[in-house]
Design an enzyme around this catalytic site. Structure first.
Site, PDB file in Angstrom:
ATOM      1  N   THR A 112       0.847  -1.202   0.000  1.00  0.00           N
ATOM      2  CA  THR A 112       0.000   0.000   0.000  1.00  0.00           C
ATOM      3  C   THR A 112       0.879   1.247   0.000  1.00  0.00           C
ATOM      4  O   THR A 112       0.642   2.200  -0.766  1.00  0.00           O
ATOM      5  CB  THR A 112      -0.921   0.001   1.242  1.00  0.00           C
ATOM      6  N   CYS A 165      -9.340  -7.704   2.246  1.00  0.00           N
ATOM      7  CA  CYS A 165      -9.627  -6.431   2.907  1.00  0.00           C
ATOM      8  C   CYS A 165     -11.092  -6.042   2.765  1.00  0.00           C
ATOM      9  O   CYS A 165     -11.539  -5.109   3.390  1.00  0.00           O
ATOM     10  CB  CYS A 165      -8.702  -5.331   2.382  1.00  0.00           C
TER      11      CYS A 165
HETATM   12  N1  PLP Z   1      -2.031  -4.541  -4.245  1.00  0.00           N
HETATM   13  C1  PLP Z   1      -2.608  -5.729  -4.458  1.00  0.00           C
HETATM   14  C2  PLP Z   1      -2.856  -6.198  -5.852  1.00  0.00           C
HETATM   15  C3  PLP Z   1      -3.006  -6.513  -3.378  1.00  0.00           C
HETATM   16  O1  PLP Z   1      -3.608  -7.689  -3.594  1.00  0.00           O
HETATM   17  C4  PLP Z   1      -2.776  -6.045  -2.074  1.00  0.00           C
HETATM   18  C5  PLP Z   1      -3.218  -6.823  -0.903  1.00  0.00           C
HETATM   19  O2  PLP Z   1      -4.198  -7.545  -0.954  1.00  0.00           O
HETATM   20  C6  PLP Z   1      -2.170  -4.799  -1.908  1.00  0.00           C
HETATM   21  C7  PLP Z   1      -1.804  -4.083  -3.030  1.00  0.00           C
HETATM   22  C8  PLP Z   1      -1.935  -4.202  -0.564  1.00  0.00           C
HETATM   23  O3  PLP Z   1      -1.031  -4.947   0.179  1.00  0.00           O
HETATM   24  P1  PLP Z   1      -0.755  -4.557   1.682  1.00  0.00           P
HETATM   25  O4  PLP Z   1      -2.083  -4.619   2.383  1.00  0.00           O
HETATM   26  O5  PLP Z   1       0.199  -5.580   2.148  1.00  0.00           O
HETATM   27  O6  PLP Z   1      -0.221  -3.194   1.710  1.00  0.00           O
END
Ligand code: PLP
Length: 400
Positions: A82, A338
C-alpha cells in the site's frame, strides 16, 4: 463410561487463501530471527554492529533486485505494498509539473492504487479509469487511446488479486513508448500478487515503477518494496532522514527486510523450475469442482492468469453461503481479504461485466507452493458438500 463421551474431531483447515496472505517460509523465519537475536544494530551506525545490519539490508536488496531483474539501486524498501503504491502515485504527482495532471488507472486496481488515485482527483487531477473485458484484461489500445499531452502516469496492476488475470503490461508499455515516451509518460504496475508466483522482469515489462508485497510471497507482513527505474522523477511522500535514497525515510526494518530477501531467493529458486506445484493444485481443484458441480463458472482469464488463482462462481448459491457451510474445512474468501466483511458485490467482477447472480456466487481459491494434492481433495470434498447443502433446501422447495 468415559468412552461414551463424544470426541471432538479437530479437522485441519485447508488454507486456500494465498492471495490474502501466505505462511512465512522457514528460511524467512530463520533470517528474521537471526536479525532479531544478533543484528539489532542501526544500519546507519558507523561501528561494526551497524555495518553488519547495513550488510544485511544490502544483501536483501540484491536478492529483491534479482527477483525482478532490477539493479540494487532501483529498490526502495517500504512498509507494505500500500505504501509502495502511494509512493508511486503521489511521489510521481509531487515531482510532476503543474500542467501534467492526468492519471490513467484500470477499473480493477486494488484500493491501494484506486484510493491514492481518488486522492489525486480530489486535488484537481484528471483520472481516466480504463475498462476491462469479460476476462478482466485491459486492452493496450485503450491505454493508447487514453493518453493525452498532459498524461503523467499510467498505473495498471500486473495481476489481479481476485481473479488472477495477468495484464499485458509489456504491450501497454510499448503503446506508451510509441506515443508517449517522448513526453516522459511513466508506467507503474502493482505486482503485489504477481511476485513469487510468476517470473517478473522489470526491464522486459518496460515499467518505471513496480510494487512488491512481502507477505504475498512468504515474507512477513510489514514489508514491501517499490522498484524505481533509474532516473524516474519521484519525490518522497514522507519526510525525515535520508534513508532509501531519500525516498522513504525511517530506520530500516532490518529483520523484515532480511526476511524479504530470503523470500525473494526462495521464490527465484522455485520459479526456476516453473510454477508446476501452484498450477497443478489449482487445476486439480478446478477439475474436481467442475466434475461435481454442473454450471460452475470460471472467472478471470482462462490462460493469462496467475498459476495459483481459481475464482469460480457456484450456481444458485452465494459464495459466502458456500464458504460458511464449508466451515473451518477450507480457508478461502469471496473476494479480496480487505473487503471480507463487506457484503457489497466485488467491484472487480462488476467491472468484468458479470451479472449479479454470478458475481454473488464467486469464491476465490488460491493455492500455495506447499499445498498438497491430499489437501486439495479434502477442500474439494468440503466445498462440494457445502454447495450441495446450500442448494438442497431451494431444490426441495422447488420440487414440492
Ligand atoms: N495490491 C494488491 C494487488 C493486493 O492484492 C494487495 C493486498 O491484498 C495490496 C496491493 C496491498 O497490500 P498490503 O495490504 O500488504 O499493503
Amino acid at each position: 463410561m468415559a468412552n461414551d463421551k463424544p470426541k471432538t474431531v479437530y479437522r485441519k483447515t485447508v488454507y486456500l487463501d494465498h492471495n490474502a496472505t501466505t505462511p512465512v517460509a522457514a528460511e524467512v523465519i530463520e533470517a528474521m530471527v537471526d536479525c532479531l537475536r544478533n543484528g539489532y544494530g542501526n544500519p546507519s551506525s558507523a561501528y561494526s554492529l551497524g555495518r553488519q545490519s547495513a550488510g544485511r539490508v544490502a544483501a536483501a536488496r540484491r536478492s529483491v533486485a534479482l527477483l525482478i531483474g532490477a539493479g540494487e539501486d532501483e529498490i526502495v524498501f517500504t512498509g507494505c505494498a500500500t505504501e509502495a503504491n502511494n509512493l508511486a502515485l503521489l511521489g510521481v504527482a509531487a515531482a510532476c509539473p503543474a500542467e501534467r495532471r492526468h492519471l490513467i488507472v484500470s477499473a480493477i486496481e486494488h484500493p491501494a492504487v484506486a484510493e491514492p488515485a481518488r486522492h489525486l482527483q480530489a486535488q484537481g487531477w484528471d483520472v481516466t479509469v480504463l475498462p476491462v473485458d469479460g476476462h478482466g484484461r485491459v486492452a493496450p489500445a485503450a491505454v493508447a487511446a487514453a493518453l493525452r499531452p498532459d498524461t503523467a502516469l499510467v498505473s495498471v496492476m500486473l495481476a489481479n488479486n481476485e481473479v488472477g488475470t495477468i495484464q499485458p503490461i509489456a504491450e501497454i508499455a510499448a503503446e506508451i513508448a510509441a506515443l508517449g515516451r517522448a513526453r516522459d509518460i511513466l508506467l507503474h504496475s502493482d505486482a503485489a500478487q504477481a511476485a513469487g508466483k510468476m517470473p517478473i522482469d522489470a526491464e522486459a515489462l518496460g515499467v518505471d515503477l513496480l510494487t512488491l508485497a512481502g507477505h504475498k510471497f512468504q515474507a512477513s507482513k510489514g514489508i514491501g518494496a517499490l522498484y524505481v527505474r533509474r532516473g524516474t522523477p519521484l519525490r518522497p511522500i514522507l519526510f525525515g532522514a535520508g534513508h532509501e535514497q531519500g525516498l522513504r525515510p525511517g530506520t530500516e526494518n532490518v529483520p523484515a527486510i532480511a526476511g524479504l530477501g530470503a523470500a525473494a531467493e526462495l521464490a527465484l529458486r522455485r520459479l526456476a523450475d516453473g510454477d508446476g506445484p501452484l498450477r497443478e493444485r489449482r487445476d486439480q481443484l478446478h477439475e474436481l469442482l467442475v466434475a461435481a458441480i454442473p454450471g460452475l463458472r470460471l472467472n478471470g482469464h482462462p490462460d493469462a492468469r496467475l498459476p495459483n488463482t481459481l475464482n469460480v462462481s457456484f450456481p444458485d448459491a452465494s459464495g459466502q453461503a458456500v464458504l460458511t457451510a464449508a466451515g473451518d474445512a477450507v480457508a478461502a474468501s469471496v473476494g479480496a481479504a480487505c473487503h471480507a466483511g463487506d457484503q457489497a458485490p466485488s467491484g472487480v467482477l462488476g467491472a468484468m461485466g458479470l451479472d449479479p447472480a454470478r458475481a454473488a456466487g464467486a469464491v476465490r481459491l488460491s493455492t500455495g507452493w506447499e499445498t498438497s494434492a491430499a489437501e486439495i481433495e479434502t477442500a474439494a470434498e468440503a466445498l462440494i458438500r457445502a454447495w450441495n447443502d446450500v442448494t438442497a433446501a431451494p431444490r426441495a422447495a422447488n420440487r414440492s
